[in-house]
Motif scaffolding. Sequence first.
Motif, PDB file in Angstrom:
ATOM      1  N   ALA A   1       1.851  -3.872  -3.853  1.00  0.00           N
ATOM      2  CA  ALA A   1       2.870  -4.604  -3.099  1.00  0.00           C
ATOM      3  C   ALA A   1       3.664  -3.656  -2.212  1.00  0.00           C
ATOM      4  CB  ALA A   1       3.796  -5.345  -4.055  1.00  0.00           C
ATOM      5  N   GLU A   2       3.992  -2.471  -2.743  1.00  0.00           N
ATOM      6  CA  GLU A   2       4.713  -1.487  -1.933  1.00  0.00           C
ATOM      7  C   GLU A   2       3.881  -1.028  -0.736  1.00  0.00           C
ATOM      8  OE1 GLU A   2       5.749   1.722  -4.520  1.00  0.00           O
ATOM      9  OE2 GLU A   2       7.157   0.505  -5.682  1.00  0.00           O
ATOM     10  N   ILE A   3       2.605  -0.788  -0.947  1.00  0.00           N
ATOM     11  CA  ILE A   3       1.723  -0.347   0.136  1.00  0.00           C
ATOM     12  C   ILE A   3       1.591  -1.446   1.196  1.00  0.00           C
ATOM     13  CG2 ILE A   3      -0.678   0.240   0.693  1.00  0.00           C
ATOM     14  CD1 ILE A   3      -0.762   1.731  -2.007  1.00  0.00           C
ATOM     15  N   ALA A   4       1.424  -2.695   0.753  1.00  0.00           N
ATOM     16  CA  ALA A   4       1.317  -3.806   1.701  1.00  0.00           C
ATOM     17  C   ALA A   4       2.602  -3.958   2.498  1.00  0.00           C
ATOM     18  CB  ALA A   4       1.007  -5.097   0.948  1.00  0.00           C
TER      19      ALA A   4
ATOM     20  N   ARG B   1       2.673  -1.155   5.100  1.00  0.00           N
ATOM     21  CA  ARG B   1       1.716  -1.434   6.171  1.00  0.00           C
ATOM     22  C   ARG B   1       2.222  -2.525   7.090  1.00  0.00           C
ATOM     23  NH1 ARG B   1      -4.062  -1.289   2.949  1.00  0.00           N
ATOM     24  NH2 ARG B   1      -4.151   0.975   2.769  1.00  0.00           N
ATOM     25  N   GLY B   2       2.870  -3.523   6.502  1.00  0.00           N
ATOM     26  CA  GLY B   2       3.448  -4.587   7.314  1.00  0.00           C
ATOM     27  C   GLY B   2       4.529  -4.078   8.231  1.00  0.00           C
ATOM     28  N   LYS B   3       5.376  -3.182   7.733  1.00  0.00           N
ATOM     29  CA  LYS B   3       6.425  -2.595   8.571  1.00  0.00           C
ATOM     30  C   LYS B   3       5.814  -1.737   9.663  1.00  0.00           C
ATOM     31  CE  LYS B   3      10.142  -2.411   5.155  1.00  0.00           C
ATOM     32  NZ  LYS B   3      10.987  -1.530   4.332  1.00  0.00           N
ATOM     33  N   ALA B   4       4.769  -0.981   9.309  1.00  0.00           N
ATOM     34  CA  ALA B   4       4.127  -0.116  10.313  1.00  0.00           C
ATOM     35  C   ALA B   4       3.438  -0.967  11.376  1.00  0.00           C
ATOM     36  CB  ALA B   4       3.113   0.811   9.632  1.00  0.00           C
ATOM     37  N   ASP B   5       2.815  -2.056  11.006  1.00  0.00           N
ATOM     38  CA  ASP B   5       2.178  -2.938  11.981  1.00  0.00           C
ATOM     39  C   ASP B   5       3.205  -3.615  12.862  1.00  0.00           C
ATOM     40  OD1 ASP B   5      -0.313  -2.287  11.013  1.00  0.00           O
ATOM     41  OD2 ASP B   5      -0.530  -4.103   9.777  1.00  0.00           O
TER      42      ASP B   5
END
Length: 82
Positions: free
Chosen positions: A66-69, A72-76
């Motif tokens: 969940a932390e990685i997702a 990644r969402g913030k980076a996208d």
Amino acid sequence: MSLLSNIVGFSLFGLAARVGQLGIQKRPLFENPMGHAIAMGTFGFAGYWAYHWDQRAAVLLATKRAEIAERRGKADGTAAST
């Protein structure tokens, strides 16, 4: 896999290990049944511990995923806005 099946499976493996040990030593299998009980109890406890370790690991992995997702969402989102 449920807790009971994990404990029973490990206990049966402990019994098989004890019978194998006595077979290698060429000793009678039913000479000391308390040794069988101790082996089954020890391996059963290992099964109990392994079950709870697996449950804890699943929770930790879900949290990390969940932390990685989220990262990644913030980076996208950051890459799309620039």
